[in-house]
Design a protein around this motif. Structure first.
Motif, PDB file in Angstrom:
ATOM      1  N   LEU A  78       0.822  -1.213   0.000  1.00 16.19           N
ATOM      2  CA  LEU A  78       0.000   0.000   0.000  1.00 16.19           C
ATOM      3  C   LEU A  78       0.853   1.258   0.000  1.00 16.19           C
ATOM      4  O   LEU A  78       1.843   1.349   0.738  1.00 16.19           O
ATOM      5  N   GLN A 118     -11.484   8.787  -2.737  1.00 15.44           N
ATOM      6  CA  GLN A 118     -10.694   9.632  -3.624  1.00 15.44           C
ATOM      7  C   GLN A 118     -11.327   9.657  -5.001  1.00 15.44           C
ATOM      8  O   GLN A 118     -11.838   8.635  -5.479  1.00 15.44           O
ATOM      9  N   GLU A 133      -9.564  -5.477  -0.576  1.00 16.86           N
ATOM     10  CA  GLU A 133     -10.477  -4.617   0.155  1.00 16.86           C
ATOM     11  C   GLU A 133     -10.825  -5.218   1.516  1.00 16.86           C
ATOM     12  O   GLU A 133     -10.876  -4.508   2.528  1.00 16.86           O
ATOM     13  N   THR A 148     -10.196   4.286  -0.589  1.00 16.85           N
ATOM     14  CA  THR A 148      -8.771   4.068  -0.323  1.00 16.85           C
ATOM     15  C   THR A 148      -8.559   3.899   1.175  1.00 16.85           C
ATOM     16  O   THR A 148      -9.424   4.228   1.987  1.00 16.85           O
ATOM     17  N   HIS A 149      -7.371   3.391   1.527  1.00 12.09           N
ATOM     18  CA  HIS A 149      -7.084   3.105   2.932  1.00 12.09           C
ATOM     19  C   HIS A 149      -5.670   3.571   3.300  1.00 12.09           C
ATOM     20  O   HIS A 149      -4.739   2.767   3.385  1.00 12.09           O
ATOM     21  N   GLU A 164      -1.619   7.550  -0.139  1.00 11.75           N
ATOM     22  CA  GLU A 164      -2.684   7.339  -1.116  1.00 11.75           C
ATOM     23  C   GLU A 164      -3.635   6.227  -0.694  1.00 11.75           C
ATOM     24  O   GLU A 164      -4.827   6.269  -0.981  1.00 11.75           O
ATOM     25  N   GLY A 165      -3.092   5.186  -0.034  1.00  6.43           N
ATOM     26  CA  GLY A 165      -3.946   4.130   0.487  1.00  6.43           C
ATOM     27  C   GLY A 165      -4.394   3.086  -0.518  1.00  6.43           C
ATOM     28  O   GLY A 165      -5.420   2.431  -0.330  1.00  6.43           O
ATOM     29  N   TYR A 166      -3.632   2.874  -1.601  1.00  3.12           N
ATOM     30  CA  TYR A 166      -3.948   1.825  -2.562  1.00  3.12           C
ATOM     31  C   TYR A 166      -2.652   1.252  -3.116  1.00  3.12           C
ATOM     32  O   TYR A 166      -1.589   1.873  -3.016  1.00  3.12           O
TER      33      TYR A 166
END
Length: 281
Positions: free
Chosen positions: A54, A175, A158, A184-185, A58-60
């Motif tokens: 990850l 986002q 996810e 996103t995470h 940005e979280g992806y």
């Protein structure tokens, strides 16, 4: 000096003898938290590999990474093996190779992890049994057999991200990407990921054990599967050049082992070496 991208990764190393795979002692040992980790932040192999992949803010994961999907399925198989739920059928008189032997459900006792239990349920219902390589393909949905598509584990990244949100490692945001919105995470903070990266680095540097049979199984699995998922480079990139070269050279030694021979040694976890062999093929 420019470094090659997408090389390798790992975690920590034990110095004692390994318990017998599948025994209560082995399962308790393989699920124990690290001394520095609290119970709330104990991560599975799948969660560790995803966390490495990850992007922090940005979280992806990278849109160009087409390896992490199958890598996460390999993590699921090894995690089930570490917890004593699955194993390989006996090799027999002709000593069938790791990739020819079928995967057998040893115990269908639920693990408490939804993804692991879903995969275990698929394996229990399959008759005749399938090989490790086949299961990686089925769970990834990468099969041409329409009858096997029902075994695909969907939305794995996810679901793992949501697990990490529940453990306080990640948060959830929306986002906008011009034509669509995406959940996103991002990291809530970087403490847990920094600790994971540090353990990986120490495992191949200051705590390196030049004997795969004495290496902690989770450490070996994390190194090989992070490499197979093309996220190991993220743990090694911050290292100075000299340490980077040493770390990648040591991981390469692990990747170049004869997995068939390693699986024959005393107390070897065969399912782990079979997964390694499937990704090396």
């Amino acid at each position: 000096m420019e470094r090659p991208s997408g090389l390798v990764q790992r975690r920590n190393v034990s110095r004692g003898a390994q318990p017998t795979p599948g025994s209560p002692e082995a399962e308790a040992d393989d699920r124990r938290p690290d001394d520095a980790d609290s119970k709330e932040t104990r991560l599975t192999l799948m969660e560790e590999v995803l966390l490495l992949g990850l992007k922090d803010k940005e979280g992806y994961t990278s849109f160009w990474n087409d390896c992490i999907s199958s890598g996460l399925r390999g993590c699921i198989l090894i995690e089930l093996g570490l917890r004593g739920r699955i194993e390989l059928e006996r090799a027999g008189m002709r000593r069938k190779g790791l990739l020819s032997r079928k995967l057998i459900v040893k115990s269908d006792t639920p693990t408490g992890d939804v993804l692991l239990d879903e995969a275990l349920k698929h394996m229990k219902e399959t008759d005749p049994p399938e090989t490790v390589q086949s299961w990686i393909e089925y769970l990834s949905g990468e099969t041409w057999n329409p009858l096997k598509l029902r075994y695909q584990l969907k939305n794995v990244r996810e679901r793992l991200a949501k697990n990490l949100v529940e453990k306080g490692v990640l948060t959830t945001e929306k986002q906008n990407f011009l034509l669509f919105d995406m959940t996103t995470h991002p990291l809530t903070d970087n403490v847990i990921k920094c600790r994971l990266v540090r353990k990986i680095q120490e495992a191949v540097l200051s705590e390196w054990i030049n004997d795969p049979q004495r290496m902690d199984r989770r450490t070996a699995a994390l190194l090989v599967l992070a490499h197979a998922s093309d996220v190991l480079e993220n743990a090694f990139a911050p290292l100075p050049d000299e340490e980077y070269e040493l770390a990648t050279w040591r991981v390469r030694k692990l990747l170049d082992l004869d997995f068939e021979q390693e699986s024959l040694k005393q107390n070897a976890l065969e399912i782990m070496w079979a997964v390694f062999a499937a990704f090396a093929k």
